[in-house]
Every structure is written in structure tokens, then in C-alpha cells.
Design a protein around this motif. Structure first.
Motif, PDB file in Angstrom:
ATOM      1  N   GLY A  12       6.128 -11.129 -35.702  1.00  0.00           N
ATOM      2  CA  GLY A  12       6.408 -11.960 -36.872  1.00  0.00           C
ATOM      3  C   GLY A  12       7.202 -11.225 -37.933  1.00  0.00           C
ATOM      4  N   ILE A  13       6.832  -9.988 -38.224  1.00  0.00           N
ATOM      5  CA  ILE A  13       7.547  -9.182 -39.219  1.00  0.00           C
ATOM      6  C   ILE A  13       8.962  -8.896 -38.739  1.00  0.00           C
ATOM      7  CG2 ILE A  13       7.640  -6.892 -40.301  1.00  0.00           C
ATOM      8  CD1 ILE A  13       4.555  -7.004 -40.406  1.00  0.00           C
ATOM      9  N   SER A  14       9.118  -8.626 -37.453  1.00  0.00           N
ATOM     10  CA  SER A  14      10.440  -8.351 -36.897  1.00  0.00           C
ATOM     11  C   SER A  14      11.367  -9.555 -37.086  1.00  0.00           C
ATOM     12  CB  SER A  14      10.329  -8.012 -35.410  1.00  0.00           C
ATOM     13  OG  SER A  14      11.598  -7.739 -34.865  1.00  0.00           O
ATOM     14  N   TRP A  15      10.868 -10.736 -36.803  1.00  0.00           N
ATOM     15  CA  TRP A  15      11.702 -11.933 -36.937  1.00  0.00           C
ATOM     16  C   TRP A  15      11.970 -12.261 -38.412  1.00  0.00           C
ATOM     17  CZ3 TRP A  15      15.120 -14.076 -34.162  1.00  0.00           C
ATOM     18  CH2 TRP A  15      15.622 -15.337 -34.521  1.00  0.00           C
ATOM     19  N   GLU A  16      10.939 -12.152 -39.253  1.00  0.00           N
ATOM     20  CA  GLU A  16      11.066 -12.522 -40.665  1.00  0.00           C
ATOM     21  C   GLU A  16      12.005 -11.590 -41.435  1.00  0.00           C
ATOM     22  OE1 GLU A  16       8.289 -12.899 -44.674  1.00  0.00           O
ATOM     23  OE2 GLU A  16       7.330 -12.844 -42.706  1.00  0.00           O
ATOM     24  N   TYR A  17      11.895 -10.281 -41.230  1.00  0.00           N
ATOM     25  CA  TYR A  17      12.660  -9.323 -42.027  1.00  0.00           C
ATOM     26  C   TYR A  17      13.939  -8.840 -41.351  1.00  0.00           C
ATOM     27  CZ  TYR A  17       8.739  -9.050 -45.226  1.00  0.00           C
ATOM     28  OH  TYR A  17       7.763  -9.360 -46.137  1.00  0.00           O
ATOM     29  N   LYS A  19      15.386 -10.528 -38.461  1.00  0.00           N
ATOM     30  CA  LYS A  19      16.028 -11.625 -37.725  1.00  0.00           C
ATOM     31  C   LYS A  19      16.334 -11.230 -36.284  1.00  0.00           C
ATOM     32  CE  LYS A  19      16.164 -14.213 -41.404  1.00  0.00           C
ATOM     33  NZ  LYS A  19      14.822 -14.392 -41.886  1.00  0.00           N
ATOM     34  N   LYS A  21      14.217 -10.225 -32.359  1.00  0.00           N
ATOM     35  CA  LYS A  21      12.964 -10.250 -31.613  1.00  0.00           C
ATOM     36  C   LYS A  21      12.485  -8.830 -31.337  1.00  0.00           C
ATOM     37  CE  LYS A  21      12.671 -14.483 -29.024  1.00  0.00           C
ATOM     38  NZ  LYS A  21      12.534 -15.038 -27.674  1.00  0.00           N
ATOM     39  N   LYS A  66       7.114  -2.139 -40.822  1.00  0.00           N
ATOM     40  CA  LYS A  66       8.522  -2.249 -41.227  1.00  0.00           C
ATOM     41  C   LYS A  66       9.258  -0.942 -40.961  1.00  0.00           C
ATOM     42  CE  LYS A  66       7.987  -5.591 -44.998  1.00  0.00           C
ATOM     43  NZ  LYS A  66       8.086  -5.721 -46.470  1.00  0.00           N
TER      44      LYS A  66
END
Length: 158
Positions: A12-17, A19, A21, A66
Motif C-alpha cells: 500500500g505504501i509503495s503504491w501510494e507514495y 506509484k 508495485k 518508506k
């Protein structure tokens, strides 16, 4: 938090911050002692120190994730993924990740503590970790001179 929940959080963090996968494995590694996490170049997996989550909380865990994802994505893009590289520093700043994780109480690293006391300032919310009890009527916050209170006591099982 389980390894499966950690995997979902990392994705989720990878996609949110970023963009992008996260297509590898994220897991807790109980053998990590002095670092919050690590990115493995050979397998592209990320390992996290669960003690940081248990002692410092979810916000610290997200910061560590992150940081490790910056190594991960830059390495896969063949860009500067090391701490000294400008690409790493720029990406880390843009996603709001910490350059280094906060320090765990020294007693926990040595494996000698039976418990850790966490005090916080009532005014500015600054946190202090201690091995021994403090007289909160005698001491004040070093940052704002506010009143201190005992937040929690964490027992370390050996």
C-alpha cells in the motif's frame, strides 16, 4: 502485526507514495538488532525489525518502510540507491521518509532491560524512553519545559 499484514502495508505504501508495485516479499526479521530494516539486493526482499514497531509505533514503522522502498525502487530502476547517492536523497525527501531511523533504547539493543518506561511531555508530546523511573515532579521537558507524564511501561520478555 503479522508478516501478511506487513506485506499489505508495504504494498500500500509503495503504491501510494511511489506509484509503483512492490512485487517481492516483506517480512519481520527477529535477528535484526541495530537497524530498523534492510533491503536485500540479491532477492529484492525487505526485512523489518519488529521491535521498532512494538516500541516506537506505526508511524516509525511507516518511515522505515518508506526508507527501504527508496532503496528497492531505485535499485530496480538502476539509479543511485545508496545512502550517499543524490537520487536516494531526493526520492527520500519527496516521500517524507527518514534518512535514519530513530534509536531504540540502548538497553534493548544490549538485551539487558526487563522493561522500558516511556514518558511524554504534556505540552509538545516529546517522548523520552528510560530504563529507570523518573520523578516527574522534579524533571521537565528539555524541549519546552512542559510537565512530563508516564505514557507506558513496556516489558521485555527474554
Amino acid at each position: 502485526m503479522t508478516n501478511e499484514e506487513l506485506q499489505g502495508l508495504v504494498e500500500g505504501i509503495s503504491w501510494e507514495y511511489f506509484k509503483r508495485k512492490f512485487e517481492h516479499k516483506a517480512s519481520f526479521n527477529p535477528r535484526l538488532r541495530t537497524t530498523g530494516g534492510r533491503y536485500l539486493l540479491s532477492t529484492h526482499n525487505i526485512e523489518i525489525n519488529k521491535t521498532y514497531y512494538e516500541v516506537m509505533g506505526l508511524e516509525e514503522l511507516i518511515g522505515i518502510i518508506k526508507h527501504e522502498l527508496c532503496h528497492y525502487h531505485l535499485h530496480l530502476l538502476n539509479r543511485g540507491y545508496q545512502h550517499k547517492d543524490a537520487d536516494f536523497k531526493i526520492l527520500l525527501k519527496s516521500v517524507g521518509g527518514p534518512r535514519f531511523c530513530s534509536s531504540l533504547p540502548i538497553e534493548m539493543k544490549k538485551g539487558k532491560a526487563k522493561r522500558v518506561l516511556i514518558y511524554s511531555c504534556v505540552s509538545c508530546k516529546q517522548k523520552y524512553t528510560r530504563k529507570k523511573r523518573m520523578d516527574i515532579n522534579k524533571y521537565v521537558c528539555g524541549k519546552c519545559r512542559g510537565r512530563l507524564k508516564l505514557e507506558e511501561i513496556i516489558s521485555i520478555d527474554k
